[in-house]
Design a protein around this motif. Structure first.
Motif, PDB file in Angstrom:
ATOM      1  N   SER A 228       7.010  -6.924 150.921  1.00 19.42           N
ATOM      2  CA  SER A 228       8.280  -6.831 151.642  1.00 19.42           C
ATOM      3  C   SER A 228       8.983  -5.493 151.451  1.00 19.42           C
ATOM      4  O   SER A 228       9.886  -5.144 152.207  1.00 19.42           O
ATOM      5  N   GLY A 229       8.603  -4.741 150.410  1.00 19.44           N
ATOM      6  CA  GLY A 229       9.200  -3.427 150.185  1.00 19.44           C
ATOM      7  C   GLY A 229      10.448  -3.433 149.333  1.00 19.44           C
ATOM      8  O   GLY A 229      11.241  -2.497 149.396  1.00 19.44           O
ATOM      9  N   LYS A 230      10.626  -4.462 148.509  1.00 22.04           N
ATOM     10  CA  LYS A 230      11.802  -4.456 147.627  1.00 22.04           C
ATOM     11  C   LYS A 230      11.583  -3.459 146.491  1.00 22.04           C
ATOM     12  O   LYS A 230      10.482  -3.338 145.949  1.00 22.04           O
ATOM     13  N   GLY A 231      12.624  -2.740 146.143  1.00 19.87           N
ATOM     14  CA  GLY A 231      12.513  -1.754 145.075  1.00 19.87           C
ATOM     15  C   GLY A 231      11.489  -0.678 145.388  1.00 19.87           C
ATOM     16  O   GLY A 231      11.535  -0.059 146.453  1.00 19.87           O
ATOM     17  N   THR A 232      10.561  -0.472 144.455  1.00 18.50           N
ATOM     18  CA  THR A 232       9.519   0.539 144.655  1.00 18.50           C
ATOM     19  C   THR A 232       8.154  -0.110 144.915  1.00 18.50           C
ATOM     20  O   THR A 232       7.110   0.445 144.591  1.00 18.50           O
ATOM     21  N   GLU A 233       8.200  -1.304 145.520  1.00 20.07           N
ATOM     22  CA  GLU A 233       6.994  -2.053 145.838  1.00 20.07           C
ATOM     23  C   GLU A 233       6.069  -1.261 146.764  1.00 20.07           C
ATOM     24  O   GLU A 233       6.518  -0.643 147.726  1.00 20.07           O
ATOM     25  N   VAL A 234       4.784  -1.339 146.500  1.00 17.92           N
ATOM     26  CA  VAL A 234       3.763  -0.676 147.315  1.00 17.92           C
ATOM     27  C   VAL A 234       3.134  -1.699 148.259  1.00 17.92           C
ATOM     28  O   VAL A 234       2.893  -2.841 147.870  1.00 17.92           O
TER      29      VAL A 234
ATOM     30  N   ASP B 192      10.076  -9.286 156.508  1.00 11.00           N
ATOM     31  CA  ASP B 192      11.107  -8.680 155.654  1.00 11.00           C
ATOM     32  C   ASP B 192      10.917  -7.166 155.539  1.00 11.00           C
ATOM     33  O   ASP B 192      11.866  -6.429 155.278  1.00 11.00           O
ATOM     34  N   ALA B 193       9.673  -6.700 155.726  1.00  7.22           N
ATOM     35  CA  ALA B 193       9.387  -5.265 155.668  1.00  7.22           C
ATOM     36  C   ALA B 193       9.778  -4.549 156.955  1.00  7.22           C
ATOM     37  O   ALA B 193       9.788  -3.321 156.998  1.00  7.22           O
ATOM     38  N   GLY B 194      10.076  -5.330 158.020  1.00  5.14           N
ATOM     39  CA  GLY B 194      10.524  -4.726 159.261  1.00  5.14           C
ATOM     40  C   GLY B 194       9.565  -4.813 160.435  1.00  5.14           C
ATOM     41  O   GLY B 194       9.825  -4.235 161.494  1.00  5.14           O
TER      42      GLY B 194
END
Length: 280
Positions: A148-154, A185-187
């Motif tokens: 989902s890209g929360k924080g520094t998630e790859v 959630d990532a867009g």
């Protein structure tokens, strides 16, 4: 001949390998996802070959689809700490040795968080791990999960998955698991433009690399980068979108795994709903 709908839910290992099958039958499914060990720890029980043989027999007799083992949430292959990266290597290597006993199935992991070290650093570390654990004659396919890209998630961008895959030597042992909650959630607009999202995935990664779907609604709006799963049809993705997803010609033959916040009977109701949306 009508294609087979492969649908299941995440199941508990509390009663061993045979228990995984029994829980799945209770949920009226023909596949399942599970953790080989504590999802928020590292300990795995001693491998019970007799129990494993019974599961293999049951899966074959009942024509189950590919089962999916999920790596623990605690792993971070691109941590800024060497001992954390080594821990990820040790756990994944052991999980994959165990999964080889159930040849021809799937193993899924979260690419991790780079902790402000940057995406190039993360890609290098993740691909290094994969190059160390993948081997020529392995029968398990390892899947990078969309995040989902929360924080520094790859892994919240298809380009990041492509960067990792490009650096892995044994690319035929590697694939992607698309999580519907995560990509939304990532867009990625899988509600109003599913065809467009799949076209973009195909252009960047290649649909031949898409091996499984985590089927989850989302508690949050598109682009929120939150990663909070909701029951099918009760979140911001909605029932019409799931009908489109499970019936889409480029997706319908993939295995689908529910990770929604329900018990096993709740998952049975969801599976019955999804089967009705497939016309089964």
């Amino acid at each position: 001949m009508k294609d087979k709908f492969i649908i299941g839910a995440h199941q508990s290992m509390d009663e061993g390998f045979e228990g995984l099958f029994n829980y799945s039958v209770e949920a009226d499914s023909n596949t399942f996802q599970f953790f080989m060990r504590n999802p928020r720890g590292s300990k795995a029980k001693e491998f019970d070959y007799k129990d494993a043989d019974k599961l293999k027999e049951l899966l074959s007799e009942n024509n189950f689809g590919k089962i999916l083992c999920h790596a623990p949430y605690t792993l971070n292959p691109c941590s800024d700490k060497e001992y954390v990266r080594e821990f990820a290597f040790e756990v994944m290597e052991d999980d994959l040795k165990r999964m080889e006993y159930f040849a021809g199935n799937l193993y899924n992991f979260h690419p991790g968080s780079h902790l402000k070290q940057g995406i190039d650093y993360a890609v290098e570390e993740i691909s290094k791990l994969l190059n160390n654990i993948l081997f020529e004659d392995m029968n398990t396919t390892v899947l990078l999960e969309t995040m989902s890209g929360k924080g520094t998630e790859v892994g919240s961008k298809f380009e990041e998955l492509k960067m990792i895959i490009d650096r892995v030597n044994l690319k035929d042992k590697l694939g992607v698991c698309l999580d519907t909650c995560h990509v939304y959630d990532a867009g990625y607009n899988i509600v109003d433009d599913l065809d467009g999202v799949l076209k973009e995935f195909d252009r960047i990664v290649g649909l031949d690399k898409l091996k499984a779907i985590h089927l989850n609604d989302s508690k949050n709006p598109m682009g929120s980068h939150k990663d909070r799963h909701e029951e099918i049809g009760k979140g911001s993705i909605g029932i019409d979108a799931f009908k489109n997803i499970i019936n889409h010609p480029k997706l319908r033959n993939l295995p689908f795994y529910l990770e929604t916040p329900l018990d096993n009977l709740g998952h049975r109701e969801e599976i019955e709903l999804l089967k009705s949306l497939r016309g089964e």
